[in-house]
Design a protein around this motif. Structure first.
Motif, mmCIF file in Angstrom:
data_model
loop_
_atom_site.group_PDB
_atom_site.id
_atom_site.type_symbol
_atom_site.label_atom_id
_atom_site.label_comp_id
_atom_site.label_asym_id
_atom_site.label_seq_id
_atom_site.Cartn_x
_atom_site.Cartn_y
_atom_site.Cartn_z
ATOM 1 N N PRO A 37 0.827 -1.219 0.000
ATOM 2 C CA PRO A 37 0.000 0.000 0.000
ATOM 3 C C PRO A 37 0.857 1.263 0.000
ATOM 4 O O PRO A 37 1.991 1.241 0.465
ATOM 5 C CB PRO A 37 -0.801 -0.111 1.275
ATOM 6 C CG PRO A 37 -0.432 -1.381 1.933
ATOM 7 C CD PRO A 37 0.659 -2.026 1.163
ATOM 8 N N PRO A 38 0.319 2.354 -0.488
ATOM 9 C CA PRO A 38 1.047 3.624 -0.445
ATOM 10 C C PRO A 38 1.275 4.068 1.002
ATOM 11 O O PRO A 38 0.570 3.610 1.908
ATOM 12 C CB PRO A 38 0.110 4.606 -1.150
ATOM 13 C CG PRO A 38 -0.927 3.792 -1.811
ATOM 14 C CD PRO A 38 -0.977 2.473 -1.128
ATOM 15 N N PRO A 39 2.217 4.974 1.215
ATOM 16 C CA PRO A 39 2.452 5.485 2.568
ATOM 17 C C PRO A 39 1.163 6.034 3.169
ATOM 18 O O PRO A 39 0.389 6.711 2.501
ATOM 19 C CB PRO A 39 3.478 6.603 2.359
ATOM 20 C CG PRO A 39 4.159 6.256 1.074
ATOM 21 C CD PRO A 39 3.125 5.565 0.238
ATOM 22 N N GLY A 40 0.924 5.691 4.438
ATOM 23 C CA GLY A 40 -0.251 6.167 5.135
ATOM 24 C C GLY A 40 -1.492 5.321 4.945
ATOM 25 O O GLY A 40 -2.541 5.618 5.520
ATOM 26 N N CYS A 41 -1.415 4.267 4.140
ATOM 27 C CA CYS A 41 -2.593 3.445 3.859
ATOM 28 C C CYS A 41 -2.554 2.088 4.535
ATOM 29 O O CYS A 41 -3.522 1.327 4.434
ATOM 30 C CB CYS A 41 -2.762 3.272 2.344
ATOM 31 S SG CYS A 41 -3.133 4.825 1.512
ATOM 32 N N ASP A 42 -1.464 1.757 5.205
ATOM 33 C CA ASP A 42 -1.391 0.479 5.929
ATOM 34 C C ASP A 42 -2.543 0.385 6.916
ATOM 35 O O ASP A 42 -2.796 1.313 7.676
ATOM 36 C CB ASP A 42 -0.068 0.350 6.687
ATOM 37 C CG ASP A 42 1.125 0.205 5.772
ATOM 38 O OD1 ASP A 42 0.950 -0.334 4.665
ATOM 39 O OD2 ASP A 42 2.216 0.642 6.161
ATOM 40 N N GLY A 43 -3.245 -0.709 6.878
ATOM 41 C CA GLY A 43 -4.320 -0.938 7.831
ATOM 42 C C GLY A 43 -5.657 -0.322 7.469
ATOM 43 O O GLY A 43 -6.641 -0.552 8.160
ATOM 44 N N LEU A 44 -5.725 0.473 6.407
ATOM 45 C CA LEU A 44 -7.005 1.041 5.991
ATOM 46 C C LEU A 44 -7.805 -0.004 5.215
ATOM 47 O O LEU A 44 -7.243 -0.801 4.455
ATOM 48 C CB LEU A 44 -6.816 2.280 5.105
ATOM 49 C CG LEU A 44 -6.221 3.509 5.772
ATOM 50 C CD1 LEU A 44 -6.107 4.645 4.765
ATOM 51 C CD2 LEU A 44 -7.068 3.946 6.963
ATOM 52 N N ALA A 45 -9.099 0.018 5.370
ATOM 53 C CA ALA A 45 -9.977 -0.937 4.692
ATOM 54 C C ALA A 45 -9.956 -0.718 3.182
ATOM 55 O O ALA A 45 -9.719 0.401 2.708
ATOM 56 C CB ALA A 45 -11.402 -0.780 5.214
ATOM 57 N N ALA A 46 -10.220 -1.791 2.439
ATOM 58 C CA ALA A 46 -10.333 -1.695 0.975
ATOM 59 C C ALA A 46 -11.419 -0.679 0.641
ATOM 60 O O ALA A 46 -12.438 -0.586 1.314
ATOM 61 C CB ALA A 46 -10.673 -3.058 0.391
ATOM 62 N N GLY A 47 -11.181 0.096 -0.402
ATOM 63 C CA GLY A 47 -12.130 1.119 -0.798
ATOM 64 C C GLY A 47 -11.924 2.447 -0.108
ATOM 65 O O GLY A 47 -12.515 3.441 -0.491
ATOM 66 N N ARG A 48 -11.062 2.477 0.934
ATOM 67 C CA ARG A 48 -10.742 3.737 1.602
ATOM 68 C C ARG A 48 -9.562 4.431 0.945
ATOM 69 O O ARG A 48 -9.268 5.578 1.256
ATOM 70 C CB ARG A 48 -10.389 3.497 3.082
ATOM 71 C CG ARG A 48 -11.518 3.048 3.962
ATOM 72 C CD ARG A 48 -12.222 4.119 4.776
ATOM 73 N NE ARG A 48 -11.562 5.357 5.029
ATOM 74 C CZ ARG A 48 -10.817 5.643 6.097
ATOM 75 N NH1 ARG A 48 -10.606 4.745 7.029
ATOM 76 N NH2 ARG A 48 -10.283 6.838 6.244
ATOM 77 N N TRP A 49 -8.877 3.694 0.056
ATOM 78 C CA TRP A 49 -7.744 4.290 -0.654
ATOM 79 C C TRP A 49 -7.611 3.663 -2.032
ATOM 80 O O TRP A 49 -8.049 2.549 -2.265
ATOM 81 C CB TRP A 49 -6.443 4.146 0.132
ATOM 82 C CG TRP A 49 -6.040 2.733 0.428
ATOM 83 C CD1 TRP A 49 -6.436 1.973 1.499
ATOM 84 C CD2 TRP A 49 -5.185 1.897 -0.343
ATOM 85 N NE1 TRP A 49 -5.866 0.726 1.433
ATOM 86 C CE2 TRP A 49 -5.092 0.651 0.303
ATOM 87 C CE3 TRP A 49 -4.482 2.073 -1.528
ATOM 88 C CZ2 TRP A 49 -4.327 -0.397 -0.173
ATOM 89 C CZ3 TRP A 49 -3.712 1.023 -2.016
ATOM 90 C CH2 TRP A 49 -3.638 -0.194 -1.334
ATOM 91 N N PHE A 50 -7.029 4.437 -2.944
ATOM 92 C CA PHE A 50 -6.746 3.969 -4.296
ATOM 93 C C PHE A 50 -5.323 4.372 -4.656
ATOM 94 O O PHE A 50 -4.877 5.465 -4.329
ATOM 95 C CB PHE A 50 -7.720 4.580 -5.318
ATOM 96 C CG PHE A 50 -9.123 4.079 -5.162
ATOM 97 C CD1 PHE A 50 -9.520 2.892 -5.758
ATOM 98 C CD2 PHE A 50 -10.045 4.799 -4.417
ATOM 99 C CE1 PHE A 50 -10.810 2.421 -5.609
ATOM 100 C CE2 PHE A 50 -11.344 4.345 -4.258
ATOM 101 C CZ PHE A 50 -11.728 3.151 -4.854
#
Length: 159
Positions: A1-14
């Motif tokens: 995942p991109p920086p800052g996206c570790d642990g975020l649910a699918a669909g919360r980041w692209f």
């Protein structure tokens, strides 16, 4: 995942990679180039002698359309080949084709580039849309910035 996206649910980041970029004048203003420093091993390399919006990401992906009304923190991962400290290294932003205006972004000075790796540059928090696109351009400063590389665009839903 991109920086800052570790642990975020699918669909919360692209994470939009080079195969989804819209390139202007490929081979002249921009070229997809192997880059071991890029997150997927390839990046869009723009020579520093022009100031065209040669790398863009249309914000009309089906996944974004399903999130209608959602605001996204938008950022772009860029690295700069730098030989001097003078002038602007690159510009970036979000353009709304319907309103015919820029909605966010900025200009990064060569002197403000720290290190030779990729860094995330925040565009702002905005909605996606079919006539909106993120863009990056060198600043026509080849004497100080021989090239600008774009790895990916990242969109994250704010909490």
């Amino acid at each position: 995942p991109p920086p800052g996206c570790d642990g975020l649910a699918a669909g919360r980041w692209f994470d939009f990679q080079d195969d989804e970029f819209r390139l202007a004048r490929p081979g002249e203003w921009v070229r997809l180039t192997p880059d071991p420093a890029a997150s997927d091993g390839v990046a869009a390399r723009m020579p520093g002698g022009h100031n065209e919006w040669a790398v863009a990401l249309p914000l009309d992906a089906p996944a974004l359309a399903r999130s209608k009304g959602q605001r996204w923190r938008m950022a772009v991962a860029v690295r700069v080949e730098k030989t001097g400290q003078e002038g602007v290294a690159f510009t970036y932003g979000l353009y709304d084709g319907e309103a015919k205006k820029g909605l966010g972004g900025g200009a990064v000075k060569a002197a403000d580039i720290k290190g030779d790796g990729y860094a995330l540059y925040e565009v702002g928090t905005h909605q996606a849309g079919p006539q909106r696109y993120l863009w990056v351009a060198p600043a026509g400063n080849a004497a100080n910035v021989p090239a600008v590389w774009v790895d990916r665009f990242v969109l994250v839903a704010p909490e």
